[in-house]
Write an enzyme that holds these catalytic residues in place. Structure first.
Site, PDB file in Angstrom:
ATOM      1  N   CYS A  32       0.853  -1.257   0.008  1.00  0.00           N
ATOM      2  CA  CYS A  32       0.301  -0.179   0.058  1.00  0.00           C
ATOM      3  C   CYS A  32       0.825   1.166  -0.011  1.00  0.00           C
ATOM      4  O   CYS A  32       1.508   1.503   1.043  1.00  0.00           O
ATOM      5  CB  CYS A  32      -1.136   0.019   1.173  1.00  0.00           C
ATOM      6  N   CYS A  35       0.240   3.878   2.841  1.00  0.00           N
ATOM      7  CA  CYS A  35       0.716   3.437   4.050  1.00  0.00           C
ATOM      8  C   CYS A  35       2.188   3.767   4.269  1.00  0.00           C
ATOM      9  O   CYS A  35       2.401   4.169   5.150  1.00  0.00           O
ATOM     10  CB  CYS A  35       0.298   2.097   4.253  1.00  0.00           C
TER      11      CYS A  35
END
Lengths: 107, 320
Positions: A32, A35
């Site tokens: 991700c 993230c």
């Protein structure tokens, strides 16, 4: 990734639910991008406000039970736990100022 | 004072930085704190960037562009621009945490932001089944039924990608044909898990704590219907990110920064724009990169002309 302590399906109860502190859990995954972008900002917030808000991270790939239990469908998802309850949910990576504003009640 | 500040870190920004750095202008590139690398950071395989016959992952491409820009002396700062002052000879750029920077020229390469449907429940159910990022969130829809709304390349890419996880993907589009490229269309048509819902727009999202279904309206006969899904991925296009320059730079009717002809020149001298923020049509990594090149060359010429004008002025002073 952020330097925060990693929690897991096995330790979530002890580390988060039963903790006496206010805890922010960063639900993240290796794949991700947002993230990864928000991780250093969480480290800064932890360094500046660690006395009031403990920040930990949970890898959703490795810990599907907890991710499912809290109905995570978007990451990064930042959830603040107090007394075992979710009191705040923040979805998506945001700049530091925006995160601090969202977390104002806890830091 | 610096020679040049580049705002934005997608293909346009980093390519402008590569050219400006190789021209010895030591550019400062403000990359944003959480969106550094731009839109490609949230994509997977990029198959249409020349020079990569095997394809390349979007994030990897962006890291390589950054590496190339830094190799020639670009300074990259991971911070967000909060305000700009563009009139006058000295342009100043304020950031969230790194202070204010000044330069003789500025390139805007701020790209575009995902467009939202504008529905009442969209924000409320964001992170509860409504998503704008298939690569971030697809994983959570294993064996579920979801919908992708949109008709362009990104909608096709998301729908195709999401079939790795989802049981079924409805592709909801308000027309009866797609604007996506042929190869992306064919890939989506050939995928058994994708079912097209034509001539339909999403007018409502249902669900208390999580998405449970969509309300659709037929764009031809106006009839409404329900589509039970557990997720909704919105891929209906992007809007240029111009909030920083409102009232300072001229915009086009489409909302992009207005530039002169094929150049990157805005209405203010020393202020240039490149990439998706000036391009309502093509919006490709490679067109953005090319546009960044144009901006760097325009800025370089502008700075050279300034230097020459200053040198001539001082010659005149010396001569008199």
């Amino acid at each position: 990734m952020s330097n925060a302590k990693a929690v897991s399906d096995a330790s979530f109860e002890a580390d988060v639910i039963n903790s006496e502190k206010t805890i922010l859990v960063d639900f993240w995954a290796e794949w991700c991008g947002p993230c990864r972008a928000v991780a250093p900002i969480l480290d800064q917030i932890a360094a500046e406000h660690g006395d009031k808000l403990e920040i930990v991270k949970l890898n959703v790939d490795d810990n599907p039970q907890t991710a499912m239990k809290y109905q995570i469908t978007s990451i990064p998802a930042l959830k603040v736990y107090k007394g075992g309850e979710v009191v705040k949910t923040i979805i998506g990576a945001k700049p530091k100022a925006a995160l601090e504003a969202d977390l104002a009640a806890f830091i | 004072m610096r020679e040049i500040i580049i705002i934005g870190s997608g293909p346009a920004g980093f390519t402008a930085a590569i050219y400006a750095a190789r021209a010895g202008l030591k550019p400062l590139l403000l990359a944003s704190s959480v969106e550094a690398g731009g839109e490609l950071m949230n994509t997977t395989e990029v198959e249409n960037f020349p020079g990569f016959p095997e394809g390349i992952q979007g994030p990897e491409l962006m890291l390589k562009l950054q590496e190339q820009a830094e190799k020639f002396g670009t300074e990259v700062v991971l911070d967000d621009v909060t305000a700009v002052h563009l009139a006058g000879d000295v342009k100043s750029v304020e950031t969230g945490y790194s202070g204010t920077f000044e330069a003789r020229s500025v390139i805007f390469a701020t790209g575009s932001a995902y467009r939202k449907l504008g529905l009442h429940d969209e924000e409320r159910l964001s992170g509860r089944g409504v998503s704008w990022c298939a690569t971030c969130d697809g994983f959570f829809f294993k064996t579920k039924t979801i919908a992708v709304v949109g008709g362009g390349d990104s909608a096709m890419e998301e729908a195709t990608f999401l079939t790795r996880f989802a049981e079924k993907v409805y592709l909801v589009h308000r027309k009866d044909s797609l604007r996506a490229s042929k190869i992306m269309q064919e890939r989506a048509f050939a995928n058994d898990k994708i079912e097209f819902v034509w001539n339909s727009e999403v007018v409502g999202i249902q669900g208390e704590n999580a998405v449970e279904g969509l309300q659709l309206r037929n764009t031809v006969d106006g009839s409404t219907s329900q589509l039970p899904v557990q997720g909704l991925f919105v891929a209906i296009g992007n809007d240029p990110r111009v909030h920083l320059v409102h009232g300072q730079l001229d915009l086009t009717a489409e909302g992009t920064i207005a530039v002169e002809g094929r150049s990157s020149m805005t209405n203010l001298p020393g202020v240039f724009a490149a990439g998706d923020v000036i391009d309502p049509h093509y919006r490709q990594a490679v067109t953005a990169a090319a546009s960044g090149t144009v901006a760097a060359l325009d800025a370089e010429a502008f700075l050279a002309a300034l230097d020459q004008a200053e040198a001539e002025a001082s010659d005149l002073v010396t001569a008199s």
